[in-house]
Structures are given as structure tokens and as C-alpha cells.
Design an enzyme around this catalytic site. Structure first.
Site, mmCIF file in Angstrom:
data_model
loop_
_atom_site.group_PDB
_atom_site.id
_atom_site.type_symbol
_atom_site.label_atom_id
_atom_site.label_comp_id
_atom_site.label_asym_id
_atom_site.label_seq_id
_atom_site.Cartn_x
_atom_site.Cartn_y
_atom_site.Cartn_z
ATOM 1 N N CYS A 1 2.103 -7.042 2.254
ATOM 2 C CA CYS A 1 2.572 -7.072 0.726
ATOM 3 C C CYS A 1 3.490 -5.759 0.865
ATOM 4 O O CYS A 1 2.628 -4.783 0.660
ATOM 5 C CB CYS A 1 1.225 -7.132 0.062
ATOM 6 S SG CYS A 1 1.838 -6.603 -1.863
ATOM 7 N N CYS B 1 2.003 -3.588 -2.102
ATOM 8 C CA CYS B 1 0.731 -3.030 -1.659
ATOM 9 C C CYS B 1 0.963 -1.492 -0.810
ATOM 10 O O CYS B 1 0.518 -0.576 -1.037
ATOM 11 C CB CYS B 1 0.157 -3.797 -0.925
ATOM 12 S SG CYS B 1 -0.539 -5.451 -2.119
#
Length: 146
Positions: free
Chosen positions: A70, A73
Site C-alpha cells: 500500500c 501506508c
């Protein structure tokens, strides 16, 4: 005979100058480096597969639900770690990789990442989804400490 003396003198000079490092010193240096690296990471507890999340009494707990694939993230990770260091002792910071801990992701109803969940000592939970810059995340942490 002269070559042997010259070799012995050169070896002695290198040792005196510190250019010949004994293997034990190299191993000790590596251990010290690993210890320093481990201390740098201890502000955020990485939750492993099978572990449960336990909120500390009288301490705010903030959980970062994330994944290695991600992008947002990974962009948020250094911000999370920086504030974890800043709030050490006041806030418990936990990181959960949703791929490694799907049961925790399900328990905390993670549907999109990054998801930040704050658990107050009284059990109240607040969740924010999506990337936050440092100022926004710091404001979120401050709001949860009140």
C-alpha cells in the site's frame, strides 16, 4: 631474515595504527549496531500473526492498520514512527500488517487502509481512514489525548 623482520614490524605498525582490526572487534561492532537499530524501532510495536492487541490502562493506544504493498501506508509509516517517538510514554503505538493479521483487521472492521484506530483507556474507539500528513496526524493524536 630481513624480510621476516620487516613483515613483523609492518604488522606491528598496522596494529598500533588501528588498521588491523581483530575479528572480535568487528563482531562487537555489529552487535552494537543491531542494538542501536532495535532501540530505534521500539517506539512502535509491530503486531505479529496470532498476537492480540492489548490496550494499556491509562494510556492511549493508536493502531496503524497497513500493508507493505500500500503506497499511502508506506508514505505514512515514517510519520507514524516519528510521532511514536515524540509521544513515547504517553501513547502506545501499534502497527498491524493486515495481510499478516487478517483476524485483527476483521475484528477492527478494516475495510480500507491505511486505517488509524485510537483506543482510549475507557475503551472508546475512534477511527480515521486514509493518508494523513504529519500536522493532521498530530492533531488527531492530540484530540484523542483530551
Amino acid at each position: 631474515m630481513k624480510i621476516l623482520k620487516i613483515t613483523a614490524i609492518c604488522t606491528l605498525m598496522l596494529a598500533i595504527c588501528g588498521l588491523a582490526v581483530p575479528q572480535q572487534s568487528v563482531a562487537q561492532t555489529q552487535q552494537k549496531t543491531k542494538a542501536v537499530a532495535a532501540k530505534a524501532v521500539e517506539y512502535v510495536k509491530e503486531i505479529k500473526k496470532g498476537e492480540k492487541i492489548a490496550a494499556k490502562p491509562k494510556v492511549l493506544t493508536i493502531i496503524d492498520f497497513n500493508a507493505t504493498w500500500c503506497g499511502p501506508c508506506q508514505k505514512f509509516k515514517p510519520i507514524f514512527h516519528k510521532l511514536a517517538k515524540e509521544y513515547k510514554g504517553k501513547v502506545q503505538f501499534l502497527s498491524v500488517d493486515v495481510d499478516n493479521c487478517p483476524e485483527l483487521a476483521q475484528e477492527f472492521k478494516v475495510s480500507s487502509i491505511p486505517q488509524i484506530t485510537a483506543i482510549k483507556p475507557n475503551g472508546t474507539q475512534t477511527t480515521k481512514v486514509g493518508y494523513m500528513d504529519e500536522a493532521t496526524f498530530k492533531a488527531f493524536v492530540q484530540s484523542q489525548l483530551k
